[in-house]
Design an enzyme around this catalytic site. Structure first.
Site, PDB file in Angstrom:
ATOM      1  N   LYS A   1       0.850  -1.273   0.217  1.00 20.53           N
ATOM      2  CA  LYS A   1      -0.037   0.031  -0.108  1.00 20.53           C
ATOM      3  C   LYS A   1       0.786   1.328   0.055  1.00 20.53           C
ATOM      4  O   LYS A   1       0.359   2.277  -0.508  1.00 20.53           O
ATOM      5  CB  LYS A   1      -1.097  -0.090   1.095  1.00 20.53           C
TER       6      LYS A   1
ATOM      7  N   LYS B   1      -3.994   3.597   2.591  1.00 16.91           N
ATOM      8  CA  LYS B   1      -5.142   2.813   2.070  1.00 16.91           C
ATOM      9  C   LYS B   1      -6.243   3.783   1.422  1.00 16.91           C
ATOM     10  O   LYS B   1      -7.121   3.388   0.947  1.00 16.91           O
ATOM     11  CB  LYS B   1      -5.652   1.769   3.015  1.00 16.91           C
TER      12      LYS B   1
HETATM   13  N1  LIG Z   1       1.499  -8.731   7.198  1.00 17.92           N
HETATM   14  C1  LIG Z   1       0.315  -8.213   6.750  1.00 17.92           C
HETATM   15  O1  LIG Z   1      -0.750  -8.392   7.623  1.00 17.92           O
HETATM   16  C2  LIG Z   1      -0.145  -7.673   5.648  1.00 17.92           C
HETATM   17  C3  LIG Z   1      -1.322  -7.239   5.259  1.00 17.92           C
HETATM   18  C4  LIG Z   1      -1.689  -6.336   4.184  1.00 17.92           C
HETATM   19  C5  LIG Z   1      -0.438  -5.957   3.486  1.00 17.92           C
HETATM   20  N2  LIG Z   1       0.827  -6.477   3.677  1.00 17.92           N
HETATM   21  C6  LIG Z   1       1.867  -5.720   3.069  1.00 17.92           C
HETATM   22  O2  LIG Z   1       2.593  -6.898   2.326  1.00 17.92           O
HETATM   23  C7  LIG Z   1       4.072  -6.701   2.217  1.00 17.92           C
HETATM   24  C8  LIG Z   1       4.613  -7.677   2.853  1.00 17.92           C
HETATM   25  O3  LIG Z   1       4.336  -7.557   4.320  1.00 17.92           O
HETATM   26  P1  LIG Z   1       4.901  -8.913   5.271  1.00 17.92           P
HETATM   27  O4  LIG Z   1       3.955  -8.603   6.475  1.00 17.92           O
HETATM   28  O5  LIG Z   1       4.848 -10.095   4.505  1.00 17.92           O
HETATM   29  O6  LIG Z   1       6.379  -8.282   5.474  1.00 17.92           O
HETATM   30  P2  LIG Z   1       7.549  -9.141   6.163  1.00 17.92           P
HETATM   31  O7  LIG Z   1       8.693  -8.072   6.560  1.00 17.92           O
HETATM   32  O8  LIG Z   1       7.189 -10.208   7.199  1.00 17.92           O
HETATM   33  O9  LIG Z   1       8.242  -9.743   4.867  1.00 17.92           O
HETATM   34  C9  LIG Z   1       9.022  -9.021   3.794  1.00 17.92           C
HETATM   35  C10 LIG Z   1       9.967  -9.881   3.382  1.00 17.92           C
HETATM   36  O10 LIG Z   1      10.602  -9.140   2.122  1.00 17.92           O
HETATM   37  C11 LIG Z   1      12.028  -9.435   2.512  1.00 17.92           C
HETATM   38  N3  LIG Z   1      12.628  -8.767   1.555  1.00 17.92           N
HETATM   39  C12 LIG Z   1      12.748  -7.277   1.900  1.00 17.92           C
HETATM   40  N4  LIG Z   1      13.561  -6.700   0.970  1.00 17.92           N
HETATM   41  C13 LIG Z   1      14.157  -7.648   0.231  1.00 17.92           C
HETATM   42  C14 LIG Z   1      14.964  -7.426  -1.047  1.00 17.92           C
HETATM   43  N5  LIG Z   1      15.617  -6.161  -1.346  1.00 17.92           N
HETATM   44  N6  LIG Z   1      15.379  -8.610  -1.398  1.00 17.92           N
HETATM   45  C15 LIG Z   1      15.009  -9.836  -1.016  1.00 17.92           C
HETATM   46  N7  LIG Z   1      14.088 -10.030  -0.009  1.00 17.92           N
HETATM   47  C16 LIG Z   1      13.425  -8.857   0.585  1.00 17.92           C
HETATM   48  C17 LIG Z   1      12.398  -9.635   3.742  1.00 17.92           C
HETATM   49  O11 LIG Z   1      13.472 -10.084   4.099  1.00 17.92           O
HETATM   50  C18 LIG Z   1      11.174 -10.134   4.418  1.00 17.92           C
HETATM   51  O12 LIG Z   1      11.238 -11.660   4.499  1.00 17.92           O
HETATM   52  C19 LIG Z   1       4.083  -5.360   2.588  1.00 17.92           C
HETATM   53  O13 LIG Z   1       3.972  -4.416   1.646  1.00 17.92           O
HETATM   54  C20 LIG Z   1       2.796  -5.149   3.560  1.00 17.92           C
HETATM   55  O14 LIG Z   1       2.838  -3.692   3.752  1.00 17.92           O
HETATM   56  C21 LIG Z   1       1.098  -7.051   4.817  1.00 17.92           C
HETATM   57  N1  LIG Z   2      -0.429  -3.033   9.943  1.00 20.15           N
HETATM   58  C1  LIG Z   2      -1.647  -3.174   9.324  1.00 20.15           C
HETATM   59  C2  LIG Z   2      -1.164  -4.540   8.283  1.00 20.15           C
HETATM   60  C3  LIG Z   2      -2.465  -4.631   7.128  1.00 20.15           C
HETATM   61  O1  LIG Z   2      -2.187  -3.762   6.451  1.00 20.15           O
HETATM   62  C4  LIG Z   2      -2.664  -3.348  10.054  1.00 20.15           C
HETATM   63  O2  LIG Z   2      -2.540  -3.117  11.361  1.00 20.15           O
HETATM   64  O3  LIG Z   2      -3.731  -3.431   9.501  1.00 20.15           O
END
Ligand SMILES: NC(=O)c1ccc[n+]([C@@H]2O[C@H](COP(=O)([O-])OP(=O)(O)OC[C@H]3O[C@@H](n4cnc5c(N)ncnc54)[C@H](O)[C@@H]3O)[C@@H](O)[C@H]2O)c1
Ligand SMILES: N[C@@H](CCO)C(=O)O
Ligand code: NA
Length: 450
Positions: A111, A211
């Site tokens: 986002k 968002k």
């Molecule tokens: N976790 C949630 O609930 C959630 C919900 C909606 C959206 N998102 C979005 O999804 C995306 C991922 O979130 P997440 O919670 O899985 O994050 P996270 O930090 O758990 O995972 C990200 C991963 O990407 C890897 N990474 C980062 N830069 C890198 C690079 N240059 N090369 C290789 N690997 C790399 C990191 O090592 C990490 O393992 C984000 O944009 C976040 O905003 C997450």
């Molecule tokens: N940090 C975010 C994750 C989902 O985008 C939340 O609390 O809703």
């Protein structure tokens, strides 16, 4: 696309960038449900590579597929769909532009990136007539981007009102039910793993603002970026605010509000804003508690629609990512294309001064003759009409009784007024000797009455 399978159908090549909370679940479901996904797509998905930071960790993925160089995946001949789950802006931005310019479909949950750079990403997608999908970026598993882009494409959306951040909704729900203060509840949210190590983006409203920008852009066919969104976080909300909300049969929620405004000259503008607001307990969003999210969409023909579910977490977010992957892969198989970004309406973004809403103002005042009249006069002088006033006596602890002047707490609920008028009223009240402090100003949303 690359080699055909034994059945003669060419697989759809997938590269996943980032294998953290969401990426791990996406790859797990993609592997476990491979047959069902292949049947829905009309071709199997083939994982061509996974970009990770640490190549030494066992991730249950063929180590041959892992790379620490995401750039090596995005333009590969045998990759058709690039799934970005790394997060951040500066690293994924050029990678996704490169992927789109090579005709790869892009699926992302990012986002922060979309709220700044949808324009250039959409332009790159248009240049090669490929897809840019991002259902997971807003409200996780909850289908809201898809419905706005497709199902409601024939309607006129008037307003989108959402609880789009799970961390802050967890904190506010807990404060409301336990009476605990903000710091205590944030600590509990961190202990339970809801709040991130640095919770700033959530509690200060940046995540919800990103968002809101994405939702407003799609709902109103205009371009709204994160910086256009007016934003206040939840850190100043106190147990007293909740007590006062309860007295009014309300609760307090961090709301993302996107709506069309009619300007004085008759033209239209978009307002996008995020702040904690009082919401009547009878409003459908008032019952959305814990880490859940919900989005209410109001449209001319559809009326009010509500979308509810899990807005975060590895599996729920993976559900939205996988849905986009299936759609993108189908388009690769059928040479089709999803509806792209449409910003034809190009509505300007309204400033907060143009917004009008209702306000709940709490203040401490001297409890002596004429003070209520003086307070009422300040509201009146600025054209703000009062709907309700409540006064309670402030009781001081015995140790402070000797020095304490008689003090009252005044709670004023206004009718609809402009931000400017309300801000001027509050500034004028603060200058009055009889007003010792304006304790809080909270907007009231979700009521149809003026
Ligand atoms: N976790 C949630 O609930 C959630 C919900 C909606 C959206 N998102 C979005 O999804 C995306 C991922 O979130 P997440 O919670 O899985 O994050 P996270 O930090 O758990 O995972 C990200 C991963 O990407 C890897 N990474 C980062 N830069 C890198 C690079 N240059 N090369 C290789 N690997 C790399 C990191 O090592 C990490 O393992 C984000 O944009 C976040 O905003 C997450
Ligand atoms: N940090 C975010 C994750 C989902 O985008 C939340 O609390 O809703
Ligand atoms: Na979603």
């Amino acid at each position: 696309m690359s080699d055909a399978t034994a059945s003669g159908v060419r697989p759809v090549g997938v590269a996943v960038l980032g294998m953290g909370t969401v990426g791990t679940e996406v790859i797990r479901y993609m592997t476990e449900n491979a047959e069902a996904l292949a049947a829905r797509i009309g071709a199997p998905l083939a994982l061509r590579g996974v970009a990770v930071r640490d190549l030494t960790r066992d991730r249950g993925v063929d180590p041959e597929l892992l790379t620490a160089d995401p750039a090596s995946l995005v333009s590969r001949e045998d990759v058709d769909v690039v799934v970005e789950l790394m997060g951040g802006i500066d690293v994924p931005r050029p990678l996704l532009l490169e992927a789109l310019r090579h005709g790869k479909a892009v699926v992302t949950a990012n986002k922060a990136l979309l709220a700044e750079y949808t324009d250039e990403l959409a332009e790159a997608a248009d240049s090669t007539r490929t897809d840019l999908y991002f259902e997971a970026a807003v409200a996780g598993a909850i289908p809201v981007i898809g419905p706005l882009r497709r199902s409601m494409a024939g309607d006129q959306v008037e307003r989108v009102l959402g609880i789009v951040n799970g961390t802050t909704n967890y904190i506010l729900s807990a404060m409301g039910s336990t009476g605990a203060d903000y710091a205590e509840t944030l600590a509990e949210a961190s202990r339970l793993g809801y709040a991130e190590a640095d919770p700033t983006a959530d509690v200060e409203g940046y995540d919800a603002a990103a968002k809101a920008a994405i939702l407003a852009s799609i709902a109103f066919h205009s371009r709204v970026t994160a910086g256009d969104v007016y934003r206040e976080g939840i850190s100043r909300i106190s147990p007293d605010d909740f007590a006062s909300a309860r007295d009014m049969d309300c609760t307090i929620k961090l709301l993302a509000i996107c709506e069309k405004l009619q300007r004085e000259d008759g033209t239209e503008a978009v307002s996008a804003r995020v702040y904690p607001a009082l919401l009547p307990n009878t409003h459908p969003l008032a019952t959305v508690n814990g880490a859940f999210n919900a989005v209410v969409v109001e449209a001319e023909a559809a009326g009010r629609l509500m979308f509810y579910g899990q807005g975060a977490g590895g599996s729920p977010t993976a559900s939205a990512v996988l849905g986009d992957m299936v759609a993108a892969a189908r388009n690769k198989v059928d040479s089709g294309r999803a509806p792209g970004e449409s910003t034809y309406a190009a509505l300007p973004v309204a400033s907060m001064d143009e917004v009008s809403t209702r306000y709940h103002v709490r203040m401490r005042v001297a409890d002596k003759p004429g003070v209520l009249a003086l307070v009422a006069a300040e509201f009146s002088r600025h054209g703000v009409s009062i709907a309700q006033v409540r006064q309670t006596e402030v009781e001081f602890p015995e140790s402070e009784m000797d020095d304490a002047e008689p003090t009252a707490e005044l709670t004023v609920l206004t009718h609809r007024a402009s931000e400017r008028a309300l801000a001027d009223t509050v500034a004028a009240l603060s200058d009055q000797d009889a007003v010792s402090v304006i304790t809080s100003v909270i907007r009231l949303e979700g009521v149809d009455t003026e």
